[in-house]
Design an enzyme around this catalytic site. Structure first.
Site, PDB file in Angstrom:
ATOM      1  N   HIS A  96      73.367  16.194  56.278  1.00 56.82           N
ATOM      2  CA  HIS A  96      72.881  17.521  55.860  1.00 56.82           C
ATOM      3  C   HIS A  96      71.726  17.995  56.756  1.00 56.82           C
ATOM      4  O   HIS A  96      71.477  19.193  56.855  1.00 56.82           O
ATOM      5  CB  HIS A  96      72.416  17.487  54.400  1.00 56.82           C
ATOM      6  CG  HIS A  96      73.508  17.100  53.453  1.00 56.82           C
ATOM      7  ND1 HIS A  96      74.586  17.914  53.187  1.00 56.82           N
ATOM      8  CD2 HIS A  96      73.705  15.968  52.731  1.00 56.82           C
ATOM      9  CE1 HIS A  96      75.388  17.313  52.333  1.00 56.82           C
ATOM     10  NE2 HIS A  96      74.880  16.129  52.036  1.00 56.82           N
ATOM     11  N   CYS A 120      64.623  39.003  40.835  1.00 59.99           N
ATOM     12  CA  CYS A 120      64.855  40.442  40.678  1.00 59.99           C
ATOM     13  C   CYS A 120      65.896  40.573  39.559  1.00 59.99           C
ATOM     14  O   CYS A 120      66.064  39.631  38.777  1.00 59.99           O
ATOM     15  CB  CYS A 120      65.272  41.108  41.995  1.00 59.99           C
ATOM     16  SG  CYS A 120      66.862  40.621  42.666  1.00 59.99           S
ATOM     17  N   GLY A 121      66.565  41.690  39.456  1.00 53.65           N
ATOM     18  CA  GLY A 121      67.502  41.854  38.353  1.00 53.65           C
ATOM     19  C   GLY A 121      68.634  40.843  38.391  1.00 53.65           C
ATOM     20  O   GLY A 121      68.928  40.168  37.409  1.00 53.65           O
ATOM     21  N   THR A 122      69.255  40.736  39.548  1.00 52.91           N
ATOM     22  CA  THR A 122      70.356  39.776  39.725  1.00 52.91           C
ATOM     23  C   THR A 122      69.939  38.559  40.532  1.00 52.91           C
ATOM     24  O   THR A 122      70.683  37.572  40.573  1.00 52.91           O
ATOM     25  CB  THR A 122      71.509  40.440  40.500  1.00 52.91           C
ATOM     26  OG1 THR A 122      70.972  40.917  41.756  1.00 52.91           O
ATOM     27  CG2 THR A 122      72.113  41.598  39.718  1.00 52.91           C
ATOM     28  N   HIS A 146      71.621  19.349  49.215  1.00 51.30           N
ATOM     29  CA  HIS A 146      72.355  19.662  50.454  1.00 51.30           C
ATOM     30  C   HIS A 146      71.611  20.642  51.369  1.00 51.30           C
ATOM     31  O   HIS A 146      71.711  20.527  52.584  1.00 51.30           O
ATOM     32  CB  HIS A 146      73.723  20.268  50.127  1.00 51.30           C
ATOM     33  CG  HIS A 146      74.696  19.277  49.591  1.00 51.30           C
ATOM     34  ND1 HIS A 146      76.062  19.474  49.595  1.00 51.30           N
ATOM     35  CD2 HIS A 146      74.517  18.060  48.998  1.00 51.30           C
ATOM     36  CE1 HIS A 146      76.679  18.435  49.042  1.00 51.30           C
ATOM     37  NE2 HIS A 146      75.756  17.561  48.661  1.00 51.30           N
ATOM     38  N   ASP A 191      60.465  41.656  41.560  1.00 47.09           N
ATOM     39  CA  ASP A 191      60.365  43.094  41.334  1.00 47.09           C
ATOM     40  C   ASP A 191      60.223  43.294  39.826  1.00 47.09           C
ATOM     41  O   ASP A 191      60.079  42.321  39.053  1.00 47.09           O
ATOM     42  CB  ASP A 191      61.553  43.856  41.964  1.00 47.09           C
ATOM     43  CG  ASP A 191      62.858  43.678  41.192  1.00 47.09           C
ATOM     44  OD1 ASP A 191      62.914  42.894  40.223  1.00 47.09           O
ATOM     45  OD2 ASP A 191      63.846  44.345  41.576  1.00 47.09           O
ATOM     46  N   HIS A 192      60.272  44.556  39.396  1.00 51.31           N
ATOM     47  CA  HIS A 192      60.105  44.869  37.970  1.00 51.31           C
ATOM     48  C   HIS A 192      61.179  44.219  37.102  1.00 51.31           C
ATOM     49  O   HIS A 192      60.915  43.807  35.978  1.00 51.31           O
ATOM     50  CB  HIS A 192      60.133  46.393  37.773  1.00 51.31           C
ATOM     51  CG  HIS A 192      61.348  47.029  38.374  1.00 51.31           C
ATOM     52  ND1 HIS A 192      61.510  47.142  39.750  1.00 51.31           N
ATOM     53  CD2 HIS A 192      62.463  47.549  37.817  1.00 51.31           C
ATOM     54  CE1 HIS A 192      62.681  47.726  39.992  1.00 51.31           C
ATOM     55  NE2 HIS A 192      63.276  47.969  38.845  1.00 51.31           N
TER      56      HIS A 192
HETATM   57  C1  RB5 Z   1      66.600  46.929  40.346  1.00 52.90           C
HETATM   58  O1  RB5 Z   1      67.152  47.887  39.521  1.00 52.90           O
HETATM   59  C2  RB5 Z   1      67.696  45.998  40.865  1.00 52.90           C
HETATM   60  O2  RB5 Z   1      68.514  46.685  41.749  1.00 52.90           O
HETATM   61  C3  RB5 Z   1      67.083  44.786  41.525  1.00 52.90           C
HETATM   62  O3  RB5 Z   1      66.235  44.155  40.637  1.00 52.90           O
HETATM   63  C4  RB5 Z   1      68.035  43.711  41.998  1.00 52.90           C
HETATM   64  O4  RB5 Z   1      68.924  43.330  41.010  1.00 52.90           O
HETATM   65  C5  RB5 Z   1      68.641  43.899  43.303  1.00 52.90           C
HETATM   66  O5  RB5 Z   1      69.376  43.057  43.838  1.00 52.90           O
END
Ligand code: RB5
Length: 143
Positions: free
Chosen positions: A133, A65-67, A98, A8-9
């Site tokens: 495994h 993504c962000g996280t 694993h 994503d962005h």
């Molecule tokens: C986007 O703001 C954020 O929510 C997304 O990138 C991600 O971290 C979601 O899990």
């Protein structure tokens, strides 16, 4: 070896850096989007990558993504995907040894580039250990 990538962005910048590294390693890379910092929905891109890997469009996948949390959740909804969200070289190694992860996920807002590259290499260079495994991975594949 071909790797399909998606983000994503919020994972976009880290994706570009990891793509550069993959290409330097001689790996073919296909970017399934997104292609800018404009806000998009991570489930769309996690699903795209998962489906591409399961269709054989790539040998492996990487999602950002962000996280790394949301996009890994989305990828794991696709049957047969074993997407591992990693935060250290050790977890990246284990994801192959694993779990034989076919997609690796990282968070662009929580992972620096050097660590991302090290984790990518650890995952690519390790081998699946097989043995006890294997039936566990097969159980995952059936879910
Ligand atoms: C986007 O703001 C954020 O929510 C997304 O990138 C991600 O971290 C979601 O899990």
């Amino acid at each position: 070896m071909k790797i399909v990538v998606a983000s994503d962005h919020a994972g976009y910048d880290l994706k570009l850096k990891v793509m550069e590294h993959l290409k330097e390693r001689g790996i073919e890379v296909e970017d399934l989007g997104c292609y800018s910092h404009d806000s998009v929905d991570y489930p769309v891109y996690g699903k795209k990558c998962g489906e591409a890997v399961m269709a054989g469009q790539g040998d492996l996948g990487m999602v950002f993504c962000g996280t790394g949390i949301g996009i890994s959740m989305a990828a794991n909804k696709v049957k047969g995907v074993r997407c591992a969200l990693v935060h250290s070289v050790e977890t990246a190694k284990m994801a192959k040894q694993h779990n034989n992860a076919n997609i690796l996920a990282m968070g662009g807002r929580v992972t620096d580039t050097e660590l991302a590259v090290q984790m990518t290499d650890a995952w690519l260079d390790e081998k699946f250990l097989g043995g006890h495994h294997t039936p566990r991975v097969e159980m995952l594949n059936e879910m």
